[in-house]
Design a protein around this motif. Sequence first.
Motif, PDB file in Angstrom:
ATOM      1  N   SER A 120      31.220   6.135  34.824  1.00 35.80           N
ATOM      2  CA  SER A 120      32.059   7.300  34.533  1.00 35.80           C
ATOM      3  C   SER A 120      32.951   7.036  33.328  1.00 35.80           C
ATOM      4  CB  SER A 120      32.918   7.656  35.750  1.00 35.80           C
ATOM      5  OG  SER A 120      32.106   8.010  36.854  1.00 35.80           O
TER       6      SER A 120
ATOM      7  N   TRP B  53      29.769   3.273  39.856  1.00 38.76           N
ATOM      8  CA  TRP B  53      30.044   4.621  39.344  1.00 38.76           C
ATOM      9  C   TRP B  53      31.289   4.666  38.479  1.00 38.76           C
ATOM     10  CZ3 TRP B  53      34.477   7.357  40.338  1.00 38.76           C
ATOM     11  CH2 TRP B  53      35.293   6.888  41.373  1.00 38.76           C
ATOM     12  N   LYS B  54      32.280   3.804  38.754  1.00 41.87           N
ATOM     13  CA  LYS B  54      33.490   3.799  37.935  1.00 41.87           C
ATOM     14  C   LYS B  54      33.185   3.365  36.506  1.00 41.87           C
ATOM     15  CE  LYS B  54      36.983   3.054  41.530  1.00 41.87           C
ATOM     16  NZ  LYS B  54      38.095   2.176  41.996  1.00 41.87           N
ATOM     17  N   SER B  55      32.399   2.316  36.396  1.00 39.46           N
ATOM     18  CA  SER B  55      32.032   1.816  35.069  1.00 39.46           C
ATOM     19  C   SER B  55      31.222   2.857  34.300  1.00 39.46           C
ATOM     20  CB  SER B  55      31.228   0.526  35.206  1.00 39.46           C
ATOM     21  OG  SER B  55      30.798   0.064  33.939  1.00 39.46           O
TER      22      SER B  55
END
Length: 358
Positions: A85, A81-83
């Motif tokens: 986002s 999810w970080k990538s």
Amino acid sequence: MGKRDWSWAFLGILALVIRYFAIQNPDTTDEIYSRLFFPGIRNVIDMTLGNLPFPSVYLFVGLVFFVFGIFVVKLRKKVGWKSRSFFTVRSLANGLGALIFFFLVLWGFNYQRTPIFQQLGLKPKSLNLEQLKSEVEITRRLAVQYRGRITADSIAITKILDYPDLEQLVRGNMSENLDVLGLNFTGKPRTKQFPPPGFMRKMGILGIYFPFTGESYIDPTLHPLEQPFTVAHEMAHSYGVTDEGEANFIAWVICTNSDEPLLRYSGHLRLLLYQMRDYYRMAPNEYKVWIKTLSPGIRNDLNSIREISEAIQPFSLEFSRRSNDIFLKSQGVKAGVNSYQQLPMLAFAWRKRMNLSE
């Protein structure tokens, strides 16, 4: 672009920084951008996209969907999810930056130029009742005169030239009569009809200039007598005139200086409509007496325009008005949508300057 490329976001910010300095220096903006840089853009667009037989905004819409498709494909390849986002935020920033950059470079910096009425030495002021009544009579007399050169009967005029001929006629008159205003605009801008018929009016729009393609558009269902003036108005935008009141003024001058009775009548009729609204607002009882003196032909034309206008109701006129008002004010047009109503003041100032009373 690289994995951490924010190029378009930075270009958007750079364009906004330049816009800040442009606001502080309207004369320089007018000299460098509006008179040197923008005419080049205008001519390139006219020689390329202007030759397409369909509204080039469809190409822009197709490009938007294509870029969005690329975004979705790349987003699916991201893990975690970080990538995802980070990629989404960067993509949105670059997308917004690109829109800001191209809007300002292709047309938007014209908002910061010296106003046209200042270049012409006009000082528009609100009219008092006596001045307005005098102006209404001048416009009414001219409207009667040029309507009589179109048709001898009083039946509402509902058919004019085929649209391609009308667009060419208005464009030719723009080129021939801009020198009346002392303006040196160049190019041969297009104002195309935007299908499907009625769609723009459903959105609360009669005509619009789209800076990303350099073309303007009108709704095909617009009343025939409104089309000449509206085309001239949108072509004024195409030449870099951003203020709605000034675009109305230029359209009025172009139409009323034409050798074509149709264009003259369309210009006088539009001014008359604005003046009638002011007259009713300032002296409703006098207006009700005066309106009965209108010739049957003009009265029938006005009724025909009203009927066609009411035939297609916008989804939300208030939303359309408010969004346009916010946009205009964000670009430095202090009057917002009220700038449309400045035509009677500008026409009065122009008539005084040119000593026009007939």
